[in-house]
Write a protein that holds these residues in place. Structure first.
Motif, mmCIF file in Angstrom:
data_model
loop_
_atom_site.group_PDB
_atom_site.id
_atom_site.type_symbol
_atom_site.label_atom_id
_atom_site.label_comp_id
_atom_site.label_asym_id
_atom_site.label_seq_id
_atom_site.Cartn_x
_atom_site.Cartn_y
_atom_site.Cartn_z
ATOM 1 N N ASP A 244 60.219 59.262 60.372
ATOM 2 C CA ASP A 244 60.506 60.770 59.725
ATOM 3 C C ASP A 244 60.112 60.760 58.141
ATOM 4 O O ASP A 244 60.705 60.306 57.215
ATOM 5 N N ALA A 245 58.985 61.392 58.121
ATOM 6 C CA ALA A 245 58.101 61.486 56.848
ATOM 7 C C ALA A 245 59.105 62.618 55.820
ATOM 8 O O ALA A 245 59.236 62.210 54.608
ATOM 9 N N ASP A 246 59.620 63.567 56.549
ATOM 10 C CA ASP A 246 60.581 64.474 55.754
ATOM 11 C C ASP A 246 61.735 63.987 55.296
ATOM 12 O O ASP A 246 62.290 64.061 54.020
ATOM 13 N N LEU A 247 62.342 62.854 55.914
ATOM 14 C CA LEU A 247 63.482 62.321 55.781
ATOM 15 C C LEU A 247 63.279 61.414 54.541
ATOM 16 O O LEU A 247 63.913 61.302 53.548
ATOM 17 N N ARG A 248 62.004 60.758 54.674
ATOM 18 C CA ARG A 248 61.868 59.575 53.474
ATOM 19 C C ARG A 248 61.399 60.580 52.262
ATOM 20 O O ARG A 248 62.029 60.283 51.108
ATOM 21 N N GLY A 249 61.112 61.892 52.416
ATOM 22 C CA GLY A 249 61.038 62.610 51.201
ATOM 23 C C GLY A 249 62.199 62.996 50.354
ATOM 24 O O GLY A 249 62.516 63.093 49.258
ATOM 25 N N ARG A 250 63.214 63.313 51.458
ATOM 26 C CA ARG A 250 64.584 63.960 51.134
ATOM 27 C C ARG A 250 65.265 62.452 50.309
ATOM 28 O O ARG A 250 66.092 62.741 49.274
ATOM 29 N N ILE A 251 65.035 61.257 50.859
ATOM 30 C CA ILE A 251 65.861 60.005 50.327
ATOM 31 C C ILE A 251 65.181 59.737 48.701
ATOM 32 O O ILE A 251 65.699 59.421 47.966
ATOM 33 N N GLY A 252 63.825 59.724 48.719
ATOM 34 C CA GLY A 252 63.051 59.672 47.384
ATOM 35 C C GLY A 252 63.311 58.168 47.124
ATOM 36 O O GLY A 252 63.025 57.299 47.915
ATOM 37 N N GLY A 253 63.352 57.594 45.864
ATOM 38 C CA GLY A 253 63.382 56.137 45.447
ATOM 39 C C GLY A 253 64.291 56.213 44.065
ATOM 40 O O GLY A 253 65.202 56.979 43.898
ATOM 41 N N GLY A 254 63.918 54.985 43.554
ATOM 42 C CA GLY A 254 64.477 54.733 42.302
ATOM 43 C C GLY A 254 65.954 54.097 42.276
ATOM 44 O O GLY A 254 66.867 54.491 41.475
ATOM 45 N N TYR A 255 66.251 53.790 43.519
ATOM 46 C CA TYR A 255 67.629 53.139 43.631
ATOM 47 C C TYR A 255 67.766 51.927 43.296
ATOM 48 O O TYR A 255 67.280 50.968 43.074
ATOM 49 N N ASP A 256 69.157 51.698 42.714
ATOM 50 C CA ASP A 256 69.299 50.093 41.950
ATOM 51 C C ASP A 256 69.663 49.298 43.231
ATOM 52 O O ASP A 256 69.744 48.260 42.887
ATOM 53 N N LEU A 257 70.362 49.827 44.419
ATOM 54 C CA LEU A 257 70.649 48.911 45.178
ATOM 55 C C LEU A 257 70.394 49.534 46.848
ATOM 56 O O LEU A 257 71.007 50.893 46.701
ATOM 57 N N VAL A 258 69.734 49.207 47.584
ATOM 58 C CA VAL A 258 69.522 49.601 48.999
ATOM 59 C C VAL A 258 70.434 48.421 49.599
ATOM 60 O O VAL A 258 70.035 47.128 49.902
ATOM 61 N N VAL A 259 71.379 49.033 50.861
ATOM 62 C CA VAL A 259 71.751 48.172 51.655
ATOM 63 C C VAL A 259 71.603 48.450 53.286
ATOM 64 O O VAL A 259 71.431 49.651 53.525
ATOM 65 N N ALA A 260 71.789 47.336 54.144
ATOM 66 C CA ALA A 260 71.315 47.658 55.442
ATOM 67 C C ALA A 260 71.966 46.390 56.260
ATOM 68 O O ALA A 260 71.488 45.412 55.995
ATOM 69 N N ASN A 261 72.792 47.119 56.789
ATOM 70 C CA ASN A 261 73.559 45.984 58.000
ATOM 71 C C ASN A 261 73.214 46.705 59.445
ATOM 72 O O ASN A 261 74.160 47.342 59.599
ATOM 73 N N ILE A 262 72.166 46.061 59.580
ATOM 74 C CA ILE A 262 71.927 46.519 61.012
ATOM 75 C C ILE A 262 71.439 45.565 61.983
ATOM 76 O O ILE A 262 72.562 44.483 62.215
ATOM 77 N N VAL A 263 70.321 45.172 62.498
ATOM 78 C CA VAL A 263 69.826 43.942 63.216
ATOM 79 C C VAL A 263 68.570 43.687 62.861
ATOM 80 O O VAL A 263 67.834 44.310 61.900
ATOM 81 N N ALA A 264 68.351 42.409 63.211
ATOM 82 C CA ALA A 264 67.169 41.543 62.851
ATOM 83 C C ALA A 264 65.817 42.592 62.952
ATOM 84 O O ALA A 264 64.950 42.536 61.895
ATOM 85 N N ASP A 265 65.524 43.098 64.135
ATOM 86 C CA ASP A 265 64.272 43.573 64.344
ATOM 87 C C ASP A 265 64.035 44.916 63.334
ATOM 88 O O ASP A 265 62.984 45.236 62.964
ATOM 89 N N VAL A 266 65.257 45.622 63.130
ATOM 90 C CA VAL A 266 65.159 46.943 62.470
ATOM 91 C C VAL A 266 64.965 46.614 60.898
ATOM 92 O O VAL A 266 64.117 47.020 60.014
ATOM 93 N N ILE A 267 65.667 45.400 60.252
ATOM 94 C CA ILE A 267 65.406 45.016 58.960
ATOM 95 C C ILE A 267 64.086 44.354 58.725
ATOM 96 O O ILE A 267 63.317 44.785 57.772
ATOM 97 N N ILE A 268 63.298 43.639 59.951
ATOM 98 C CA ILE A 268 61.763 43.501 60.102
ATOM 99 C C ILE A 268 61.020 44.625 59.675
ATOM 100 O O ILE A 268 60.199 44.717 58.860
ATOM 101 N N ALA A 269 61.238 45.490 60.427
ATOM 102 C CA ALA A 269 60.718 46.907 60.315
ATOM 103 C C ALA A 269 60.728 47.520 59.099
ATOM 104 O O ALA A 269 59.810 47.939 58.370
#
Length: 323
Positions: A244-269
């Motif tokens: 979702d490109a629109d979602l990525r636009g809303r998220i933006g960037g410049g974060y001090d910390l990104v966390v992702a507690n998901i599964v291996a395949d999603v983290i790889i992607a």
């Protein structure tokens, strides 16, 4: 009020005729457990899981079962008798419905509402956090423990993400050191919101949480409100950041910390998409990685230009802190 909890054991082929039988008797609220659908789900959704609980797999082995409920009393027992007679007739008509065994348990109203709560107790995590189920926060022992720890209050019944799983504990422990006063945090695959809410309780100034399941919107906001966190500091969005490109636009960037507690395949992607989300010295904390996939995930992270600063392991699960 007491209830009769009734189970009918059948086969995959027998599920539809048994459900139709019950509906003809005015019984439409049923729960269906079916090994075939369970196996189909596992086969077609492998990107969302790496490990299936052995007890769950054993329970589903060969199981096709319909469960329904009747009020205890003359009417309920009469209806149960009708079901038993109808099952006997169905068994004479068809040979592909299995045993059609009818079994019964009795339950109190409180059993449905409260018995699951016994599995969730306050948990000390790391050096600073105390995860507290919402109904336990008035307990004197909990109040005493809060003198030295930061409370993280959750309603575990709402959705996944309670702090009890090793992957969540790994992330929460790492968060204690990774979160600095004033940090901006992005939580990918937020679930209950436990990680982003914990980050705010630990000193982050703002957090944005994202999940592909829109049910998590209300759940995460409710858990945040229980912790005194308002929407001025906390935002939850639904969608898939990878597509979702629109979602990525809303998220933006410049974060001090990104966390992702998901599964291996999603983290790889996700790995190639992480760097644009971070400020130059930002950190990426990922978990949900079963040990058999850990080297593969580590390779994807380094291949995407991330440096692994710290590796943690607990109960066969891994977490990586990267920059």
């Amino acid at each position: 009020m007491k209830w009769l909890e009734l189970h009918i054991d059948t086969t995959h082929a027998g599920l539809e005729p048994v459900e139709t039988l019950l509906s003809s008797l005015g019984i439409d609220g049923v729960v269906i457990d079916d090994e075939t659908e369970f196996q189909d789900f596992l086969e077609n959704n492998h990107q969302y899981w790496d490990y299936v609980d052995e007890d769950l797999a054993a329970r589903m082995q060969g199981r096709s079962r319909i469960t329904f409920y009747l009020e205890t009393g003359d009417e309920g027992f009469a209806r149960m008798g009708q079901v038993r007679l109808a099952l006997e007739a169905l068994k004479r008509q068809r040979s592909d419905c299995g045993t059609l065994l009818l079994t019964m348990d009795t339950l109190e109203d409180a059993d449905w509402e409260n018995n699951w709560k016994q599995y969730y107790k306050p948990m000390e995590i790391g050096e600073r956090l105390l995860v507290v189920p919402q109904w336990e926060q008035e307990d004197p022992a909990v109040r005493a423990a809060l003198g030295t720890r930061v409370p993280l209050i959750l309603e575990p019944g709402l959705t996944f993400g309670t702090g009890s799983h090793a992957t969540t504990r790994l992330c929460l422990t790492a968060l204690e050191k990774a979160v600095q006063p004033g940090s901006r945090v992005l939580d990918l695959g937020c679930g209950s919101g436990i990680l982003s809410i914990a980050a705010l309780k630990l000193g982050a100034v703002s957090a944005l949480a994202v999940d592909i399941d829109d049910k998590c919107l209300d759940v995460a906001y409710e858990n945040a409100a229980m912790n005194g966190i308002g929407r001025e500091a906390y935002t939850v969005l639904a969608g898939d950041i990878l597509s979702d490109a629109d979602l990525r636009g809303r998220i933006g960037g410049g974060y001090d910390l990104v966390v992702a507690n998901i599964v291996a395949d999603v983290i790889i992607a996700l790995a190639p998409a992480v760097r644009p989300l971070l400020r130059p010295e930002g950190r990426f904390l990922c978990s949900g990685i079963i040990d058999t996939r850990a080297p593969e995930v580590a390779g994807a992270l380094t291949g995407a230009g991330l440096e692994i600063l710290q590796t943690q392991e607990a109960d066969g699960w891994f977490a990586y802190l990267c920059r």
